[in-house]
Design an enzyme around this catalytic site. Structure first.
Site, PDB file in Angstrom:
ATOM      1  N   SER A 129      43.183  42.624  40.195  1.00  0.00           N
ATOM      2  CA  SER A 129      42.404  42.086  39.082  1.00  0.00           C
ATOM      3  C   SER A 129      43.196  42.204  37.775  1.00  0.00           C
ATOM      4  O   SER A 129      44.274  41.621  37.659  1.00  0.00           O
ATOM      5  CB  SER A 129      41.048  42.804  39.013  1.00  0.00           C
ATOM      6  OG  SER A 129      40.164  42.127  38.162  1.00  0.00           O
ATOM      7  N   HIS A 164      40.464  36.868  41.809  1.00  0.00           N
ATOM      8  CA  HIS A 164      39.074  36.552  42.205  1.00  0.00           C
ATOM      9  C   HIS A 164      38.839  35.045  42.261  1.00  0.00           C
ATOM     10  O   HIS A 164      37.771  34.553  41.886  1.00  0.00           O
ATOM     11  CB  HIS A 164      38.080  37.203  41.238  1.00  0.00           C
ATOM     12  CG  HIS A 164      38.326  38.639  40.963  1.00  0.00           C
ATOM     13  ND1 HIS A 164      38.362  39.591  41.958  1.00  0.00           N
ATOM     14  CD2 HIS A 164      38.569  39.304  39.792  1.00  0.00           C
ATOM     15  CE1 HIS A 164      38.601  40.782  41.420  1.00  0.00           C
ATOM     16  NE2 HIS A 164      38.749  40.629  40.115  1.00  0.00           N
TER      17      HIS A 164
END
Length: 247
Positions: A129, A164
């Site tokens: 992330s 993501h």
């Protein structure tokens, strides 16, 4: 003639903080030749979350490695000790959270410079992330709330990164638009479950822990009106370090 270490980094779409099978963590450690690699977790992006740190230690202490944690919000190391810690690591793992805050704190403490030095010395840099975003020239982020482009990063990987890509609403369309309009340079879209290894800026391995997850390369069309999205082959990881042909 002295051997120049290969500069490597890995983008992760999972691992100890999201998965129970440990496949991406095992794959990550397999990239290091040391019998007991030193692995330093840097949870800056989460504000040095204690729960996140405990997750890391619970996952890596039983493995054949030497885990450690660098906390910066209540920093205890002086400059010399900080440099010694980071430059002694085989793997430096940046956790997820807020990309903008991570970069600001690292720069305030000089960690950005030390990471560049560790990278040049052969440490494997990696993260999930925000901890994947930070290595590139730019990234797709929700650090400011709504999804947007961030033309900032350490620049150790050319182009941009979007994490993501498959799991958060709006990620795909927003990143595509940013690349198509050149608000972000061409880059890598990482779905959850993916591991992507780069050496000297080139993709040299891509793996997935699920048959559905993919790694994508995005580039703007030459006419500036759209974006080209290309899914890249990924090896399917299975327990006991057995792998199958590209999915």
């Amino acid at each position: 003639m002295a051997v120049v270490p290969e500069r490597r980094l890995a983008l992760l779409g999972g691992g100890f903080s999201t998965d129970d099978d440990g496949l991406l963590d095992d794959w990550l450690l397999d990239q290091v030749r040391a019998p007991r690699p030193k692995v330093c977790f840097v949870p800056t992006a989460s504000g040095d979350s204690p729960a996140y740190t405990e997750q890391f230690l619970a996952a890596y202490q039983p493995r054949s490695c030497e885990p450690s944690v660098l906390r910066l919000f209540r920093r205890e190391l002086d400059d010399d000790a900080l440099r010694t810690l980071l430059l002694s690591q085989d793997v430096i793992y940046a956790g997820g959270g807020n990309t903008v805050n991570l970069l600001a704190v690292w720069r305030a403490h000089g960690v950005d410079r030390l990471l560049r030095e560790a990278f040049d010395r052969g440490a494997l840099l990696c993260g999930i992330s925000a901890g994947a975003n930070c290595w590139a020239e730019g990234s797709h982020t929700d650090s400011f709330g709504p999804l947007t482009h961030l033309c900032d990063g350490l620049g150790l990987l050319s182009g941009s990164v979007c994490p993501h890509y498959d799991s958060e609403p709006g990620r795909r369309s927003s990143y595509q638009a940013a690349v198509a309009t050149r608000l972000l340079p061409a880059g890598w879209a990482v779905e959850d479950g993916i591991g992507a290894l780069f050496a000297e800026g080139r993709l040299v391995d891509s793996v997935t822990r699920t048959s559905q997850a993919r790694l994508y390369r995005l580039e703007p069309d030459s006419d500036g009106g759209g974006v080209r999205e290309r899914a890249l082959p990924c090896r399917l990881l299975v327990p006991a370090h057995r792998s199958t042909p590209p999915a």
